[in-house]
Motif scaffolding. Structure first.
Motif, PDB file in Angstrom:
ATOM      1  N   LEU A   1       0.824  -1.200   0.000  1.00 15.40           N
ATOM      2  CA  LEU A   1       0.000   0.000   0.000  1.00 15.40           C
ATOM      3  C   LEU A   1       0.863   1.257   0.000  1.00 15.40           C
ATOM      4  CD1 LEU A   1      -2.766   1.319   0.143  1.00 15.40           C
ATOM      5  CD2 LEU A   1      -2.702   1.040   2.633  1.00 15.40           C
ATOM      6  N   ALA A   2       1.940   1.245   0.782  1.00 22.30           N
ATOM      7  CA  ALA A   2       2.822   2.420   0.837  1.00 22.30           C
ATOM      8  C   ALA A   2       3.472   2.685  -0.513  1.00 22.30           C
ATOM      9  CB  ALA A   2       3.890   2.219   1.910  1.00 22.30           C
ATOM     10  N   GLY A   3       3.856   1.625  -1.207  1.00 24.64           N
ATOM     11  CA  GLY A   3       4.442   1.801  -2.531  1.00 24.64           C
ATOM     12  C   GLY A   3       3.467   2.415  -3.514  1.00 24.64           C
TER      13      GLY A   3
ATOM     14  N   ARG B   1      11.837  -6.226   7.640  1.00 26.11           N
ATOM     15  CA  ARG B   1      12.124  -4.926   7.041  1.00 26.11           C
ATOM     16  C   ARG B   1      12.608  -5.045   5.600  1.00 26.11           C
ATOM     17  NH1 ARG B   1      15.346  -1.102  10.860  1.00 26.11           N
ATOM     18  NH2 ARG B   1      13.355  -1.258  11.947  1.00 26.11           N
ATOM     19  N   GLU B   2      13.539  -5.981   5.321  1.00 31.41           N
ATOM     20  CA  GLU B   2      14.056  -6.093   3.954  1.00 31.41           C
ATOM     21  C   GLU B   2      12.957  -6.517   2.988  1.00 31.41           C
ATOM     22  OE1 GLU B   2      15.381  -7.553   6.544  1.00 31.41           O
ATOM     23  OE2 GLU B   2      17.467  -6.914   6.754  1.00 31.41           O
ATOM     24  N   ALA B   3      12.150  -7.492   3.393  1.00 28.91           N
ATOM     25  CA  ALA B   3      11.068  -7.953   2.513  1.00 28.91           C
ATOM     26  C   ALA B   3      10.047  -6.843   2.296  1.00 28.91           C
ATOM     27  CB  ALA B   3      10.396  -9.189   3.117  1.00 28.91           C
ATOM     28  N   ALA B   4       9.761  -6.084   3.354  1.00 27.00           N
ATOM     29  CA  ALA B   4       8.807  -4.991   3.220  1.00 27.00           C
ATOM     30  C   ALA B   4       9.366  -3.898   2.321  1.00 27.00           C
ATOM     31  CB  ALA B   4       8.467  -4.422   4.596  1.00 27.00           C
TER      32      ALA B   4
ATOM     33  N   LEU C   1       7.706  -2.534  -1.120  1.00 21.94           N
ATOM     34  CA  LEU C   1       7.434  -1.113  -1.334  1.00 21.94           C
ATOM     35  C   LEU C   1       8.094  -0.622  -2.622  1.00 21.94           C
ATOM     36  CD1 LEU C   1       7.573   1.588   1.453  1.00 21.94           C
ATOM     37  CD2 LEU C   1       8.400   2.073  -0.846  1.00 21.94           C
ATOM     38  N   ALA C   2       9.371  -1.003  -2.823  1.00 19.51           N
ATOM     39  CA  ALA C   2      10.104  -0.519  -3.992  1.00 19.51           C
ATOM     40  C   ALA C   2       9.484  -1.022  -5.291  1.00 19.51           C
ATOM     41  CB  ALA C   2      11.569  -0.937  -3.893  1.00 19.51           C
TER      42      ALA C   2
ATOM     43  N   TRP D   1       3.154  -7.580  -8.197  1.00 19.82           N
ATOM     44  CA  TRP D   1       4.523  -8.100  -8.220  1.00 19.82           C
ATOM     45  C   TRP D   1       5.294  -7.701  -6.965  1.00 19.82           C
ATOM     46  CZ3 TRP D   1       4.634 -11.933 -11.119  1.00 19.82           C
ATOM     47  CH2 TRP D   1       4.005 -11.957 -12.364  1.00 19.82           C
ATOM     48  N   GLY D   2       4.969  -6.564  -6.390  1.00 19.04           N
ATOM     49  CA  GLY D   2       5.598  -6.196  -5.133  1.00 19.04           C
ATOM     50  C   GLY D   2       5.283  -7.181  -4.031  1.00 19.04           C
TER      51      GLY D   2
END
Length: 401
Positions: free
Chosen positions: A138-140, A355-358, A362-363, A379-380
């Motif tokens: 959602l943030a992405g 954190r890394e997966a999130a 996001l990216a 895909w994210g």
């Protein structure tokens, strides 16, 4: 008799508090996010008439749900359109099958949401998606939308600056009304710098426009699946948590089933999704609706009636938006979503374990990448979920060793 009068007066005062809180809940819920919904419907191919139809049905179905469930349960149960879902649409592209394919995805999402209310294992499966990944997706999506006001500000400061300034001042002074007041400023800009002659005020009766749904695999993966995920994790589950935080324990299945079924029924008319209200729910269920929780349920009814009235005014709202200068509607939507971006980003990147997966989720979601016609939100979630699974596998092997 002397004891009866104060009691009656107290009851009337409690009712008036609840009614005012409900009206505020409905007005804030509608005006603070209608631009997001309108931008989302347009992004996936809706014409002005089709977007008007969708907004109208969304307002009517969620208004009816508020009235019915608040009245029957004597609890302030409120529904809303899926603002995160609309933000997801606003960052998407028109499906290969066009608007009918998007409508088919709305229909499928409604059926899936209804199934989640009926089949507990399915609900547990969606709930098993880590909150951090859903929030990161959602943030992405929101990140792309929230930069729009500032890009528009650089391109056309005379049009966008008044809206941003009003929003910023209101955020400091009357936080709840920041977006509605920015909307008022936007209407003023339309009257001054837009094309008010194109408003079409002679024809403001709500008209529903039917679109025969088309089931397109790409649209189902790009729209329906992420729509169900963000609606469940960002709206329905937090909505239940808000009600429980104020001491209410409703049976969640009837309102969730209604929301899914109403979404499916209204999809051919352009409605993308309705759900339990989350953020705005606190306005009707909290102390602002009165000191006695047992007497707050009229707030839910008043909120529903407000949505019904707003639904009748939707053609005017869309007409004003259509006459606005370029970038103005997107700016209102971006400002409205900044708070949600902050909340979802904090949830996504808080715990170190995910954190890394999130961050990957996001990216990819923010990248705008499209593979096989399927957008970055899906895909994210796939990329973040895969990385999280690999990290967990490595952790289990390390512990075993």
């Amino acid at each position: 008799m002397t004891g009866t009068a104060p009691a009656a007066e107290a009851t009337e005062t409690a009712r008036s508090h609840a009614l005012v809180a409900g009206v505020v809940c409905g007005l804030v819920g509608y005006t603070s996010s209608f631009a997001v919904v309108l931008a989302g419907l347009r992004a996936v191919g809706a014409s002005p008439a089709e977007a008007t139809s969708g907004l109208t049905l969304l307002s009517l179905t969620m208004g009816l749900g508020c009235v019915v469930f608040s009245w029957r349960t004597r609890m302030p149960i409120t529904l809303a359109w899926s603002t995160p879902g609309a933000a997801l649409l606003a960052s998407a592209a028109v499906p290969a099958g066009g608007w009918p394919a998007a409508v088919g995805a709305f229909l499928a999402a409604g059926l899936l949401l209804a199934l989640l209310a009926l089949v507990r294992p399915l609900a547990r499966l969606v709930a098993a998606i880590p909150t951090e990944l859903a929030s990161a997706m959602l943030a992405g999506v929101l990140l792309v939308l929230c930069v729009a006001p500032f890009r528009a500000l650089a391109a056309d400061p005379a049009v966008i600056a008044p809206v941003v300034v009003v929003w910023a001042l209101a955020l400091v002074l009357v936080r709840r009304w920041a977006v509605p007041l920015a909307l008022v400023a936007a209407v003023a800009v339309v009257l001054v710098a837009g094309s008010p002659g194109d408003l079409g005020l002679h024809d403001l009766a709500p008209v529903l426009t039917w679109t025969t749904p088309a089931l397109d695999p790409g649209a189902l993966l790009a729209i329906a699946v992420p729509l169900v995920v963000v609606t469940t994790t960002s709206q329905n589950l937090p909505g239940l948590a808000v009600l429980r935080s104020f001491g209410y324990e409703p049976d969640p299945r009837p309102p969730l089933l209604y929301a899914g079924a109403a979404t499916a029924a209204a999809a051919p008319f352009g409605a993308h999704a309705i759900n339990l209200a989350a953020i705005s729910a606190a306005l009707a269920a909290g102390p602002e609706a009165g000191p006695d929780p047992r007497r707050r349920w009229p707030a839910g009814v008043a909120c529903g009636v407000t949505y019904l009235v707003c639904g009748a005014l939707t053609p005017f709202v869309v007409a004003v938006a259509s006459a606005s200068p370029a970038g103005l509607l997107e700016s209102i939507a971006g400002l409205a979503l900044l708070g949600t971006l902050a909340a979802s980003g904090a949830t996504a990147l808080g715990p170190t374990e995910h954190r890394e997966a999130a961050a990957l989720t996001l990216a990819v979601a923010a990248s705008g990448v499209s593979i096989a016609g399927i957008g970055g939100a899906f895909w994210g979630l796939v990329a973040g979920g895969t990385l999280l699974a690999l990290l967990r596998l490595r952790g289990r092997r390390a512990r075993a060793a």
